[in-house]
Design a protein around this motif. Structure first.
Motif, mmCIF file in Angstrom:
data_model
loop_
_atom_site.group_PDB
_atom_site.id
_atom_site.type_symbol
_atom_site.label_atom_id
_atom_site.label_comp_id
_atom_site.label_asym_id
_atom_site.label_seq_id
_atom_site.Cartn_x
_atom_site.Cartn_y
_atom_site.Cartn_z
ATOM 1 N N GLY A 32 6.443 25.746 -63.157
ATOM 2 C CA GLY A 32 5.483 25.244 -62.646
ATOM 3 C C GLY A 32 5.220 25.298 -61.389
ATOM 4 N N LYS A 33 6.516 26.001 -60.454
ATOM 5 C CA LYS A 33 6.594 26.404 -59.426
ATOM 6 C C LYS A 33 6.521 28.044 -59.088
ATOM 7 C CE LYS A 33 10.244 23.626 -57.042
ATOM 8 N NZ LYS A 33 11.768 22.846 -56.413
ATOM 9 N N LEU A 34 6.853 28.608 -59.946
ATOM 10 C CA LEU A 34 6.338 29.999 -60.656
ATOM 11 C C LEU A 34 4.433 29.922 -60.452
ATOM 12 C CD1 LEU A 34 6.285 32.978 -60.933
ATOM 13 C CD2 LEU A 34 6.949 32.505 -63.291
ATOM 14 N N ARG A 35 4.146 29.416 -61.673
ATOM 15 C CA ARG A 35 2.589 28.896 -61.550
ATOM 16 C C ARG A 35 1.702 28.581 -59.971
ATOM 17 N NH1 ARG A 35 -0.714 29.068 -66.090
ATOM 18 N NH2 ARG A 35 -2.986 27.953 -65.470
ATOM 19 N N ARG A 36 2.075 27.861 -59.530
ATOM 20 C CA ARG A 36 1.192 27.348 -58.319
ATOM 21 C C ARG A 36 1.951 28.469 -57.048
ATOM 22 N NH1 ARG A 36 3.201 22.493 -59.779
ATOM 23 N NH2 ARG A 36 5.499 23.183 -58.393
ATOM 24 N N MET A 37 3.044 29.816 -57.012
ATOM 25 C CA MET A 37 2.842 30.198 -56.299
ATOM 26 C C MET A 37 2.021 31.618 -56.450
ATOM 27 S SD MET A 37 6.249 32.488 -55.096
ATOM 28 C CE MET A 37 6.724 33.299 -56.500
ATOM 29 N N PHE A 38 2.139 31.619 -57.682
ATOM 30 C CA PHE A 38 1.044 32.550 -57.924
ATOM 31 C C PHE A 38 -0.610 32.206 -57.814
ATOM 32 C CE2 PHE A 38 4.280 35.048 -59.523
ATOM 33 C CZ PHE A 38 4.060 36.438 -59.726
ATOM 34 N N GLU A 39 -1.048 31.238 -58.305
ATOM 35 C CA GLU A 39 -2.127 30.471 -58.311
ATOM 36 C C GLU A 39 -2.625 30.824 -57.042
ATOM 37 O OE1 GLU A 39 -2.105 27.009 -60.423
ATOM 38 O OE2 GLU A 39 -2.446 28.103 -61.791
ATOM 39 N N LYS A 40 -1.799 30.209 -55.899
ATOM 40 C CA LYS A 40 -2.252 30.246 -54.305
ATOM 41 C C LYS A 40 -2.615 31.359 -53.768
ATOM 42 C CE LYS A 40 1.632 30.486 -51.341
ATOM 43 N NZ LYS A 40 2.801 29.731 -50.458
ATOM 44 N N ASN A 41 -1.782 32.320 -54.587
ATOM 45 C CA ASN A 41 -2.093 33.845 -53.580
ATOM 46 C C ASN A 41 -2.771 34.399 -54.588
ATOM 47 O OD1 ASN A 41 -0.008 33.671 -51.686
ATOM 48 N ND2 ASN A 41 1.261 33.914 -52.637
ATOM 49 N N LYS A 42 -4.062 33.869 -55.645
ATOM 50 C CA LYS A 42 -4.803 34.496 -56.545
ATOM 51 C C LYS A 42 -5.873 34.893 -55.712
ATOM 52 C CE LYS A 42 -7.872 30.783 -57.972
ATOM 53 N NZ LYS A 42 -7.851 29.921 -58.971
ATOM 54 N N ASP A 43 -6.391 34.612 -54.377
ATOM 55 C CA ASP A 43 -7.462 35.202 -53.457
ATOM 56 C C ASP A 43 -7.431 35.933 -52.747
ATOM 57 O OD1 ASP A 43 -9.350 33.157 -55.502
ATOM 58 O OD2 ASP A 43 -8.901 31.604 -54.516
ATOM 59 N N LEU A 44 -6.140 36.840 -52.702
ATOM 60 C CA LEU A 44 -5.760 37.384 -51.259
ATOM 61 C C LEU A 44 -6.637 38.960 -51.910
ATOM 62 C CD1 LEU A 44 -1.787 37.475 -50.873
ATOM 63 C CD2 LEU A 44 -3.351 36.464 -49.801
ATOM 64 N N THR A 45 -7.202 39.711 -50.349
ATOM 65 C CA THR A 45 -8.092 40.467 -50.903
ATOM 66 C C THR A 45 -7.440 41.904 -50.251
ATOM 67 O OG1 THR A 45 -9.300 39.501 -48.891
ATOM 68 C CG2 THR A 45 -9.819 38.850 -51.132
ATOM 69 N N ASP A 46 -6.513 41.520 -48.742
ATOM 70 C CA ASP A 46 -5.953 42.106 -47.691
ATOM 71 C C ASP A 46 -4.651 42.763 -48.745
ATOM 72 O OD1 ASP A 46 -5.278 43.477 -45.222
ATOM 73 O OD2 ASP A 46 -4.121 42.529 -44.574
ATOM 74 N N GLU A 47 -4.890 43.985 -48.883
ATOM 75 C CA GLU A 47 -3.641 45.101 -49.307
ATOM 76 C C GLU A 47 -2.280 44.609 -48.766
ATOM 77 O OE1 GLU A 47 -3.486 47.314 -52.230
ATOM 78 O OE2 GLU A 47 -5.434 46.695 -52.596
ATOM 79 N N ALA A 48 -2.365 44.745 -47.844
ATOM 80 C CA ALA A 48 -1.131 44.314 -47.026
ATOM 81 C C ALA A 48 -0.757 42.725 -47.242
ATOM 82 C CB ALA A 48 -0.611 43.646 -44.634
ATOM 83 N N GLU A 49 -1.569 42.205 -47.343
ATOM 84 C CA GLU A 49 -0.884 40.927 -48.020
ATOM 85 C C GLU A 49 -0.579 40.193 -49.005
ATOM 86 O OE1 GLU A 49 -0.563 37.664 -46.116
ATOM 87 O OE2 GLU A 49 -1.453 38.786 -44.220
#
Length: 88
Positions: A32-49
């Motif tokens: 559950g924590k793994l999924r939330r972590m990946f879902e939180k970052n799914k909209d990142l567009t900046d390559e550095a981020e």
């Protein structure tokens, strides 16, 4: 949108962490924590981020592997008593 190699790296990291989570304590809710972590970052567009998030995921993977190794070591240590000098 993330480039294809980055997307493949992220998917591979997710799969690897998901496999590692199988052996984790169920009360911790690793998946559950793994999924939330990946879902939180799914909209990142900046390559550095994106790269920073991938590095953090790899850090989590390495720490989880270290915890498993430590757990195995401690289990073996409990199973075999320390060597004692034989009485001559």
């Amino acid at each position: 949108m993330a480039s294809q190699p980055t997307r493949l790296r992220v998917l591979a990291l997710y799969k690897e962490l998901h496999r590692l989570g199988r052996d984790y304590d169920p009360s911790y809710n690793f998946h559950g924590k793994l999924r939330r972590m990946f879902e939180k970052n799914k909209d990142l567009t900046d390559e550095a981020e994106i790269e920073k998030a991938i590095k953090f995921g790899e850090y989590i993977k390495n720490e989880t592997l270290a915890l498993y190794s430590l757990r195995k070591y401690r289990h073996l240590r409990r199973m075999y008593p320390p060597n004692t000098k034989p009485d001559s």
